[in-house]
Design a protein around this motif. Sequence first.
Motif, short mmCIF file in Angstrom:
data_model
loop_
_atom_site.label_atom_id
_atom_site.label_comp_id
_atom_site.label_asym_id
_atom_site.label_seq_id
_atom_site.Cartn_x
_atom_site.Cartn_y
_atom_site.Cartn_z
N LYS A 1 -4.79 7.36 6.32
CA LYS A 1 -5.46 6.75 5.12
C LYS A 1 -6.08 5.39 5.43
O LYS A 1 -5.77 4.79 6.18
CB LYS A 1 -4.23 6.39 4.28
CG LYS A 1 -3.73 7.79 3.74
CD LYS A 1 -2.64 7.69 2.48
CE LYS A 1 -2.21 8.93 1.98
NZ LYS A 1 -2.93 9.64 1.12
N GLY B 1 1.27 5.43 -0.84
CA GLY B 1 0.36 6.82 -0.90
C GLY B 1 1.00 7.81 0.06
O GLY B 1 0.54 9.04 -0.05
N TRP C 1 -7.42 2.05 3.65
CA TRP C 1 -7.09 1.25 2.55
C TRP C 1 -8.03 -0.14 2.28
O TRP C 1 -8.57 -0.61 3.15
CB TRP C 1 -5.70 0.62 2.62
CG TRP C 1 -4.80 1.73 2.80
CD1 TRP C 1 -4.17 2.27 4.13
CD2 TRP C 1 -3.68 2.47 1.85
NE1 TRP C 1 -3.23 3.19 4.06
CE2 TRP C 1 -3.02 3.24 2.40
CE3 TRP C 1 -3.80 2.44 0.41
CZ2 TRP C 1 -2.14 4.16 1.82
CZ3 TRP C 1 -2.82 3.11 -0.16
CH2 TRP C 1 -2.05 3.91 0.73
N THR D 1 -8.54 9.71 2.68
CA THR D 1 -7.38 10.30 3.27
C THR D 1 -7.73 11.24 4.29
O THR D 1 -8.60 12.36 4.16
CB THR D 1 -6.40 11.00 2.44
OG1 THR D 1 -5.70 10.03 1.36
CG2 THR D 1 -5.12 11.85 3.18
N LEU E 1 0.98 -1.15 0.16
CA LEU E 1 0.02 0.15 0.07
C LEU E 1 0.93 1.30 0.05
O LEU E 1 1.53 1.42 0.88
CB LEU E 1 -0.91 -0.03 1.26
CG LEU E 1 -1.81 -1.25 1.64
CD1 LEU E 1 -2.43 -1.24 2.79
CD2 LEU E 1 -2.40 -1.62 0.29
N ASN F 1 -6.52 3.38 -1.91
CA ASN F 1 -6.79 4.26 -0.97
C ASN F 1 -8.02 4.92 -1.30
O ASN F 1 -8.67 5.55 -2.04
CB ASN F 1 -5.74 5.63 -1.23
CG ASN F 1 -5.83 6.64 -0.13
OD1 ASN F 1 -5.84 7.53 -0.38
ND2 ASN F 1 -6.39 6.21 1.14
#
Length: 543
Positions: free
Chosen positions: A356, A329, A358, A368, A327, A365
């Motif tokens: 975040k 981001g 997921w 956020t 993951l 994602n």
Amino acid sequence: MTFRETLLERLRARDKAANAFHDIIVTNNRLLQQTIELEKKNKAIEAAKNDGSSTETAGSTQRVAELDRRIRELNEERADMYKTQSQNAQRLVTLNEQLRTREEKDIQQVEEIKHLSESVKKLSAKCDLQVQQLREKDVAIQILQDELAALQLEMVTTEDKIKKLRKENDQLLERWMNKMNEEAEKMNEATQFYETALEQARVDADRQKLKQSRKRVVSSSADVTKSIQISSIALPEKASRRINVHDAEIHCISASSTGTMFATGGADKKVKLFDAKTGNNTHSLSGALQTITSVAFNSTDELILGTCTDNATRIWSLSTHRLKQTLTGHIGKVYSAKFTADSKKIMSGSHDRTLKVWDVQTGNNLRTIFTFSSCNDLCLMDPDGQTVISGHLDNNIRLWDARTGVGIKELTGIHSGQITSVSMSPDGTTLLTNSRDNTLKIIDVRMYDIVRSFQADTYRNGLNWSRSTFSPDGKYVAAGSADGSLHIWNTKTGKPERAILEHSSVICGVAWNPTGDFLYTAEKNKAVCMWGTSTASKSNRAK
């Protein structure tokens, strides 16, 4: 004045300054000649005296004395003249040097005047060009002003037309609005009835879905609880086993949800799995690019995640022991992450000041959340992860609605140092926090009040990611100190029950096996200690 005339004028000035001393030099030469003649006469008189002239009269003696005095005066005058001549010569040298310097400066200034004259010529040419351009622009401006006057006249005519059209439009609009209002009133009566019925149907459907979701969560939690039999907790006196597990520093430790294993992560970029009872290393999971900062199991122990300082969170399958998902981001180090109860989502917290959400299956994602401060740890307030609790670098604790990303509550003033860990109690009603102010606190998550505070003279929180934990029955809390000692407090009385020194360096995390049989502590210096915490384990050691 030309350059030649300037030079001739300066030469004449120099000659005039030099000739100023001509009379002095001539006078000096004349005095020098007189001195020489007097010396000759004096020598002749002395010679005649030496010849023994006995008839020397008193008048000649007087004459000689007068001449000697005169000679002395002339000698002194000559010395003064020499001195004056020397001074004049020095002044002449100085004046010549000044004249030479000024002549050089004049040459430079003449050169500079020449350059400036050329620049003036160029600027004059440019000025003439710009004057010509200004004249052309004046002509263009005059043309534009004529066009502007014509357009203004046309605009006035057009505005008159627009006023007439607006007046007609207002009349038409008023007639149309009256007609539409009549039709809308008829439609609103029918629509209101339809929307009321539709809203009621939606509410009934949402209630039904919520009931089903709660039933699934409760049933899954009940299944896990039934499968785990919590032993009666008996506090340890010493560690039952010490294991050296990593090739580099350890940063985290976590017990599995079913109590069959525990895991550690560290600076050697590996997650290592151990048997919960024997402490034997069963597997080593690789794939991380930098230090592992936290590990967590899902509710069924089928998956394990590890957060990393390379800004990513990785998921491994415990059936194949292979990397399943990465993951990415976050733009800062990820320090904590947790699975939801259904293992479909993961919540992660980072030093980039975001949380975040997921999707485990796709790795996408979903949301956020901006947290205003770097996140050191997080936990889920409820099993389905609808409410997330995060501990931050700015000493505050924040509660978030994971579905909308909206902040629910910010708890300030709880600690005076940054929060290093947050964890929910087994019954889900209180929150345990650990901080760099060397205190642990239990907070009622319903009223947001501090229920209990824990501290000890020998307890010092040594790391920004130092984790504490509840015992499975909720009667005790445990945390590791900077000196390597394990501290255990009673949650009802708030008093310390144990302070045992077994580690040689700062303890980075503690984890209690959900069965209550063992407590695991990890020190930064590559070692893990196992502590028997059930009455059965203590009786076995006694035998």
